[in-house]
Design an enzyme around this catalytic site. Structure first.
Site, short mmCIF file in Angstrom:
data_model
loop_
_atom_site.label_atom_id
_atom_site.label_comp_id
_atom_site.label_asym_id
_atom_site.label_seq_id
_atom_site.Cartn_x
_atom_site.Cartn_y
_atom_site.Cartn_z
N CYS A 165 2.27 -4.89 7.03
CA CYS A 165 2.21 -4.72 5.79
C CYS A 165 3.32 -3.84 4.84
CB CYS A 165 0.83 -3.88 5.47
SG CYS A 165 -0.74 -4.55 5.78
N HIS A 182 0.91 -1.29 -0.06
CA HIS A 182 -0.14 -0.09 0.18
C HIS A 182 0.86 1.27 -0.10
CE1 HIS A 182 0.63 1.23 4.31
NE2 HIS A 182 0.65 -0.12 4.55
#
Length: 518
Positions: free
Chosen positions: A428, A409
């Protein structure tokens, strides 16, 4: 479907067909009725004149039981010889043409792979071969039978182990790492049974040598006794052998195009036909060894137990199937309870300033200032951050199925991309160039233009868009490799996974004395 009318066939032709089938089937199996004569002719030892397949079989059974503790795959080896009438194919077909000696020579040179030759019993095999080549060494038929069985079983066991080690690695990563979710092929009974059907031994042994240029580069550095800048020779060697083991694992991408993230290098590459067509800095999950407290030289036995930090990015492979532009961040409970609620308890305006909505039983709470977050149960509320410039996922996230709920992301926090140590996320992978990755996945055209426009909007709405061609993604952990100029690169073991791997490898590795002979 073809149908047969059995009434049209008389019993005699059917019996003839069945007999012919048996003859063909039996002819596929080795006939050793002349076992004694063949061995006598090749050894000039009169003891072998009396050798028979039946006599050998009885002793062979006993040796299989006695040697069971020394076999890595006793069930497979025992079953094979039971099903093949205890036929000593290695002894009969490969000793006297030098194949078994050749095989032992390959075993002896396995230190070139950083492995201990003793694992493969080269000395034991050569000593037994020497007995067959000395016409006075074997004194009686019982000794002959036992030596045949022992050499046969030892060769089969060592050849299986050697083949497995070079083609699949010594260890199964799934067994040593808690957060390893990459599809990795391991040897099975079919692959291991291939060694019983080798016709050209040298061709086979050459065929299983690792040929990956990366492997060969690390192997050369090991054989040259290289020492990396800032590392001792001992630590350099351990880096090399740990990463050579990783390269032996069958977990490499097979697709022509894929995305790969190397955690210790904090880097993402889009690979196409073997070349990087896009690379960027990334930030990964915070690691247990980010301060380099442990090294490959100074650690104890307990360090080989994998104890992942809660925020470490897992190793995995999956497929990117879609992107969410201007995503909503569904804040994980662990982050909500340990960070969001703590900040909200200090500052009643924290949630509104960060565009975070609070839900109870799926219903949005309009007035969050009335909630006493300091005393609230940790699992009572759900938190979601609306799209916008402050959203922790940035303007786009790339989705792929995985059990760890991680994704690639964007991020509003750009400063960490300037840091050398970028293990700073909650797990992440934050992208340095998310729009560049989107362009690689969607190509130039109206869909990518729509994505770029949506990412620039002041009042964005979350939009999910499927990737036109699903693209494989691999999140890996490699601390040592050869760059495009052939220079060996080393990176800090930020998660301590080299330490875990080396701890399990130690008993299989070549000693310093063995490596010094390279």
């Amino acid at each position: 479907m073809i149908k047969f009318n059995l009434k049209k066939f008389s019993p005699i032709p059917l019996l003839l067909i069945f007999a012919a089938f048996l003859l063909v089937f039996q002819s596929c199996k080795k006939s050793r009725s002349d076992l004694g004569a063949v061995l006598y002719k090749k050894t000039k030892n009169k003891v072998f004149k009396d050798a028979t397949p039946e006599g050998l079989a009885e002793v062979f059974k006993q040796v299989l039981v006695e040697e069971r503790k020394n076999m890595t795959n006793p069930n497979l080896i025992t079953a094979y010889y039971e099903q093949n009438d205890y036929d000593p194919a290695f002894v009969m077909d490969h000793i006297f043409n030098g194949d078994v000696d050749l095989t032992a020579n390959y075993f002896e040179k396995v230190n070139q792979h950083g492995l201990d030759p003793k694992m493969f019993n080269a000395d034991k095999i050569k000593a037994l071969v020497d007995k067959f080549q000395d016409k006075k060494a074997i004194k009686n038929i019982d000794e002959a039978y036992k030596d045949i069985a022992l050499l046969e079983i030892t060769t089969a066991n060592s050849l299986i182990n050697y083949s497995n080690a070079l083609q699949y690695g010594i260890l199964s990563p799934r067994k040593i790492y808690q957060r390893y979710f990459t599809a990795t092929k391991r040897p099975d009974s079919i692959s291991m049974s291939k060694i019983f059907h080798i016709t050209n031994m040298k061709a086979y042994l050459d065929s299983i040598q690792p040929k990956d240029p990366q492997y060969l580069a690390l192997q050369k550095a090991l054989m040259d006794g290289s020492t990396a800048p800032g590392l001792s020779k001992e630590e350099t060697t351990r880096y090399l052998v740990a990463n050579m083991e990783r390269l032996r694992w069958k977990n490499k991408p097979t697709q022509s195009k894929y995305v790969v993230v190397n955690i210790p290098d904090y880097r993402l590459d889009v690979m196409e036909n073997g070349q990087s067509v896009l690379n960027m800095k990334v930030c990964v999950g915070e690691g247990r060894n980010k301060d380099r407290e442990n090294s490959l030289v100074d650690y104890d036995e307990s360090d080989k137990i994998d104890r992942p930090f809660s925020r470490e990015t897992p190793q995995l492979n999956s497929v990117i199937h879609s992107v969410q532009v201007n995503p909503v961040w569904n804040i994980p409970e662990s982050i909500a309870s340990k960070e969001i609620m703590v900040e909200a308890a200090k500052d009643p305006y924290y949630l509104s300033s960060k565009n975070i909505d609070v839900y109870e039983n799926g219903k949005k709470i309009e007035d969050t200032e009335t909630i006493n977050f300091a005393n609230a149960p940790k699992d009572k509320y759900e938190f979601k951050q609306r799209p916008g410039d402050d959203n922790s996922l940035g303007k786009i996230k790339f989705l792929f199925n995985n059990k760890s709920s991680v994704y690639l992301h964007d991020t509003p926090a750009k400063e960490p991309f300037n840091w050398a140590m970028r293990a700073v996320s909650h797990g992440c992978v934050r992208l340095g160039d998310p729009q560049g990755l989107a362009q690689q996945l969607f190509g130039q055209g109206p869909t990518f233009d729509r994505i770029a426009k949506a990412m620039s909007e002041d009042n964005p709405e979350p939009t999910t868009i499927a990737v036109p061609s699903k693209t494989a993604v691999y999140i890996t952990y490699i601390t040592c490799w050869a760059d495009s100029n052939g220079i060996i690169q080393f990176r800090p073991d930020v998660y301590g996974l080299d330490i875990v791997l080396y701890g399990h490898l130690q008993k299989f590795l070549a000693t310093n004395d063995q490596l010094a002979k390279l």
